[in-house]
Write a protein that holds these residues in place. Structure first.
Motif, PDB file in Angstrom:
ATOM      1  N   PRO A 185       0.427 -14.615  69.936  1.00 47.77           N
ATOM      2  CA  PRO A 185       1.809 -14.993  69.594  1.00 47.77           C
ATOM      3  C   PRO A 185       2.038 -16.486  69.436  1.00 47.77           C
ATOM      4  O   PRO A 185       3.073 -16.904  68.921  1.00 47.77           O
ATOM      5  CB  PRO A 185       2.614 -14.451  70.777  1.00 47.77           C
ATOM      6  CG  PRO A 185       1.652 -14.437  71.907  1.00 47.77           C
ATOM      7  CD  PRO A 185       0.304 -14.145  71.315  1.00 47.77           C
ATOM      8  N   GLY A 186       1.057 -17.297  69.876  1.00 44.75           N
ATOM      9  CA  GLY A 186       1.262 -18.738  69.829  1.00 44.75           C
ATOM     10  C   GLY A 186       2.229 -19.176  70.930  1.00 44.75           C
ATOM     11  O   GLY A 186       2.229 -18.572  71.998  1.00 44.75           O
ATOM     12  N   PRO A 187       3.045 -20.208  70.721  1.00 49.17           N
ATOM     13  CA  PRO A 187       3.204 -20.894  69.444  1.00 49.17           C
ATOM     14  C   PRO A 187       2.024 -21.809  69.126  1.00 49.17           C
ATOM     15  O   PRO A 187       1.320 -22.267  70.009  1.00 49.17           O
ATOM     16  CB  PRO A 187       4.479 -21.701  69.645  1.00 49.17           C
ATOM     17  CG  PRO A 187       4.552 -21.933  71.115  1.00 49.17           C
ATOM     18  CD  PRO A 187       3.923 -20.739  71.764  1.00 49.17           C
ATOM     19  N   LEU A 188       1.825 -22.030  67.831  1.00 49.62           N
ATOM     20  CA  LEU A 188       0.767 -22.877  67.339  1.00 49.62           C
ATOM     21  C   LEU A 188       1.424 -24.080  66.672  1.00 49.62           C
ATOM     22  O   LEU A 188       2.266 -23.912  65.792  1.00 49.62           O
ATOM     23  CB  LEU A 188      -0.063 -22.086  66.317  1.00 49.62           C
ATOM     24  CG  LEU A 188      -1.266 -22.745  65.680  1.00 49.62           C
ATOM     25  CD1 LEU A 188      -2.286 -23.122  66.730  1.00 49.62           C
ATOM     26  CD2 LEU A 188      -1.883 -21.803  64.646  1.00 49.62           C
ATOM     27  N   SER A 189       1.050 -25.268  67.111  1.00 47.13           N
ATOM     28  CA  SER A 189       1.641 -26.489  66.567  1.00 47.13           C
ATOM     29  C   SER A 189       0.536 -27.348  65.976  1.00 47.13           C
ATOM     30  O   SER A 189      -0.450 -27.638  66.664  1.00 47.13           O
ATOM     31  CB  SER A 189       2.398 -27.248  67.658  1.00 47.13           C
ATOM     32  OG  SER A 189       3.015 -28.399  67.119  1.00 47.13           O
ATOM     33  N   SER A 234       6.215 -23.791  58.434  1.00 42.07           N
ATOM     34  CA  SER A 234       6.654 -23.442  59.790  1.00 42.07           C
ATOM     35  C   SER A 234       7.432 -22.132  59.742  1.00 42.07           C
ATOM     36  O   SER A 234       8.478 -22.024  59.095  1.00 42.07           O
ATOM     37  CB  SER A 234       7.535 -24.554  60.364  1.00 42.07           C
ATOM     38  OG  SER A 234       6.817 -25.755  60.481  1.00 42.07           O
ATOM     39  N   ALA A 235       6.897 -21.136  60.414  1.00 41.78           N
ATOM     40  CA  ALA A 235       7.460 -19.782  60.362  1.00 41.78           C
ATOM     41  C   ALA A 235       6.652 -18.914  61.326  1.00 41.78           C
ATOM     42  O   ALA A 235       5.677 -19.372  61.924  1.00 41.78           O
ATOM     43  CB  ALA A 235       7.364 -19.203  58.945  1.00 41.78           C
ATOM     44  N   THR A 236       7.058 -17.675  61.447  1.00 33.06           N
ATOM     45  CA  THR A 236       6.251 -16.688  62.169  1.00 33.06           C
ATOM     46  C   THR A 236       5.471 -15.874  61.152  1.00 33.06           C
ATOM     47  O   THR A 236       6.039 -15.422  60.153  1.00 33.06           O
ATOM     48  CB  THR A 236       7.147 -15.778  63.025  1.00 33.06           C
ATOM     49  OG1 THR A 236       7.794 -16.576  64.035  1.00 33.06           O
ATOM     50  CG2 THR A 236       6.318 -14.693  63.705  1.00 33.06           C
ATOM     51  N   TYR A 237       4.183 -15.702  61.401  1.00 32.28           N
ATOM     52  CA  TYR A 237       3.308 -14.961  60.491  1.00 32.28           C
ATOM     53  C   TYR A 237       2.910 -13.634  61.139  1.00 32.28           C
ATOM     54  O   TYR A 237       2.397 -13.610  62.261  1.00 32.28           O
ATOM     55  CB  TYR A 237       2.072 -15.800  60.144  1.00 32.28           C
ATOM     56  CG  TYR A 237       2.427 -16.985  59.284  1.00 32.28           C
ATOM     57  CD1 TYR A 237       2.976 -18.133  59.859  1.00 32.28           C
ATOM     58  CD2 TYR A 237       2.275 -16.939  57.898  1.00 32.28           C
ATOM     59  CE1 TYR A 237       3.354 -19.207  59.068  1.00 32.28           C
ATOM     60  CE2 TYR A 237       2.651 -18.012  57.107  1.00 32.28           C
ATOM     61  CZ  TYR A 237       3.189 -19.134  57.695  1.00 32.28           C
ATOM     62  OH  TYR A 237       3.565 -20.194  56.904  1.00 32.28           O
ATOM     63  N   LEU A 238       3.176 -12.561  60.418  1.00 32.57           N
ATOM     64  CA  LEU A 238       2.896 -11.223  60.928  1.00 32.57           C
ATOM     65  C   LEU A 238       1.784 -10.600  60.099  1.00 32.57           C
ATOM     66  O   LEU A 238       1.848 -10.602  58.862  1.00 32.57           O
ATOM     67  CB  LEU A 238       4.135 -10.320  60.804  1.00 32.57           C
ATOM     68  CG  LEU A 238       5.377 -10.755  61.547  1.00 32.57           C
ATOM     69  CD1 LEU A 238       6.585 -10.711  60.647  1.00 32.57           C
ATOM     70  CD2 LEU A 238       5.618  -9.840  62.717  1.00 32.57           C
ATOM     71  N   CYS A 239       0.783 -10.046  60.776  1.00 40.46           N
ATOM     72  CA  CYS A 239      -0.182  -9.248  60.052  1.00 40.46           C
ATOM     73  C   CYS A 239       0.292  -7.788  60.072  1.00 40.46           C
ATOM     74  O   CYS A 239       1.052  -7.389  60.965  1.00 40.46           O
ATOM     75  CB  CYS A 239      -1.577  -9.373  60.652  1.00 40.46           C
ATOM     76  SG  CYS A 239      -1.745  -8.776  62.337  1.00 40.46           S
ATOM     77  N   LYS A 263       2.446  -8.583  66.415  1.00 36.20           N
ATOM     78  CA  LYS A 263       3.706  -9.103  66.951  1.00 36.20           C
ATOM     79  C   LYS A 263       4.084 -10.452  66.360  1.00 36.20           C
ATOM     80  O   LYS A 263       5.201 -10.927  66.578  1.00 36.20           O
ATOM     81  CB  LYS A 263       3.635  -9.181  68.468  1.00 36.20           C
ATOM     82  CG  LYS A 263       3.597  -7.811  69.111  1.00 36.20           C
ATOM     83  CD  LYS A 263       3.648  -7.883  70.609  1.00 36.20           C
ATOM     84  CE  LYS A 263       3.641  -6.477  71.180  1.00 36.20           C
ATOM     85  NZ  LYS A 263       3.628  -6.471  72.648  1.00 36.20           N
ATOM     86  N   GLY A 264       3.167 -11.048  65.622  1.00 34.79           N
ATOM     87  CA  GLY A 264       3.492 -12.309  64.961  1.00 34.79           C
ATOM     88  C   GLY A 264       3.010 -13.528  65.713  1.00 34.79           C
ATOM     89  O   GLY A 264       2.993 -13.537  66.945  1.00 34.79           O
ATOM     90  N   THR A 265       2.608 -14.568  64.956  1.00 31.44           N
ATOM     91  CA  THR A 265       2.234 -15.865  65.504  1.00 31.44           C
ATOM     92  C   THR A 265       3.224 -16.892  64.980  1.00 31.44           C
ATOM     93  O   THR A 265       3.417 -17.015  63.764  1.00 31.44           O
ATOM     94  CB  THR A 265       0.815 -16.284  65.077  1.00 31.44           C
ATOM     95  OG1 THR A 265      -0.120 -15.329  65.543  1.00 31.44           O
ATOM     96  CG2 THR A 265       0.471 -17.664  65.620  1.00 31.44           C
ATOM     97  N   LYS A 266       3.839 -17.632  65.893  1.00 35.03           N
ATOM     98  CA  LYS A 266       4.813 -18.657  65.500  1.00 35.03           C
ATOM     99  C   LYS A 266       4.077 -19.965  65.236  1.00 35.03           C
ATOM    100  O   LYS A 266       3.388 -20.491  66.101  1.00 35.03           O
ATOM    101  CB  LYS A 266       5.851 -18.843  66.597  1.00 35.03           C
ATOM    102  CG  LYS A 266       7.007 -19.740  66.188  1.00 35.03           C
ATOM    103  CD  LYS A 266       8.125 -19.685  67.195  1.00 35.03           C
ATOM    104  CE  LYS A 266       9.318 -20.501  66.714  1.00 35.03           C
ATOM    105  NZ  LYS A 266      10.445 -20.426  67.652  1.00 35.03           N
ATOM    106  N   LEU A 267       4.216 -20.467  64.016  1.00 37.09           N
ATOM    107  CA  LEU A 267       3.544 -21.692  63.589  1.00 37.09           C
ATOM    108  C   LEU A 267       4.563 -22.795  63.377  1.00 37.09           C
ATOM    109  O   LEU A 267       5.596 -22.591  62.744  1.00 37.09           O
ATOM    110  CB  LEU A 267       2.780 -21.453  62.288  1.00 37.09           C
ATOM    111  CG  LEU A 267       2.188 -22.681  61.595  1.00 37.09           C
ATOM    112  CD1 LEU A 267       1.062 -23.282  62.432  1.00 37.09           C
ATOM    113  CD2 LEU A 267       1.681 -22.326  60.203  1.00 37.09           C
TER     114      LEU A 267
END
Lengths: 113, 115
Positions: free
Chosen positions: A8-12, A84-89, A105-109
């Motif tokens: 889920p991150g967040p990834l910065s 910058s967004a959430t990426y869902l597979c 569940k998505g990764t927030k970038l």
């Protein structure tokens, strides 16, 4: 084990960086793989769609599927603050229920200028 | 361009009220879906429909019902809203899957608050 796992991150990252987003899955029947991008307070929008294994490139985005490892990736080159967004597979098997699209569940970038 | 629209972006309702969420798509898609999205839980499928008047339960149908009287329109109904139904509701549509699979196109979402 959940069918689809996504950190889920967040990834910065700083602007210009290469970003790698990943999902793992357990169901070997999955054949169709998608990446969606979701901006804050908006609906997801389809970004990339691949069938079976291999790579697909679209501009700065590359989707990669490794079915032997049950692992999919989305690479973003020269990342921009607008990424910058959430990426869902998401993925599904051939045939089966029409509603059977399984989402991570998505990764927030966050891409910092 | 596929367009999926939802009747409201934000809704505030009281516990016990009957709530209607409407979704319309303009691409003649056979499939339509309702999801809810909550932090930490991701997207969860409530109901979907693959044809007019047809519906199938998703993962979390309890407390919800749906209606599909026309191909382009899919409604989600909360018969008696409860606070645990406060969420972001997303509608999606897609073509019927053949041998090539289908991708889902989402609306902008309705943020529902139940007080």
């Amino acid at each position: 084990q959940k069918e689809v796992e996504q950190d889920p991150g967040p990834l910065s990252v700083p602007e210009g960086a290469i970003v790698s987003l990943n999902c793992t899955y357990s169901n070997s029947a999955f054949q169709y793989f998608m990446w969606y991008r979701q901006y804050s307070r908006k609906g997801p929008e389809l970004l990339m769609y691949t069938y079976s294994s291999g790579n697909k490139e679209d501009g700065r985005f590359t989707a990669q599927v490794d079915k032997s490892s049950k692992y999919i990736s989305l690479f973003i080159r020269d990342s921009q603050p607008s990424d910058s967004a959430t990426y869902l597979c998401a993925m599904r098997a051939l045939g089966g229920s029409q509603g059977n699209l399984i989402f991570g569940k998505g990764t927030k970038l966050s891409v910092k200028p | 361009d596929v367009k999926v629209t939802q009747s409201s972006r934000y809704l505030v309702k009281r516990t016990g009220e009957k709530v209607f969420l409407e979704c319309v798509q303009d691409m003649d898609h056979e499939n339509m879906f309702w999801y809810r999205q909550d932090p930490g839980l991701g997207l969860r499928l409530i109901y979907f429909s693959y044809d007019v008047k047809m519906k199938e339960k998703g993962d979390i149908p309890e407390g919800y019902s749906v209606s599909r009287e026309k191909k382009e329109r899919f409604s989600l109904i909360l018969e008696s809203a409860s606070t645990n139904q406060t969420s972001m509701y997303l509608c999606a549509s897609s073509y019927l899957a053949g041998t090539t699979g289908e991708t889902q196109y989402f609306g902008p979402g309705t943020r529902l608050l139940v007080l």
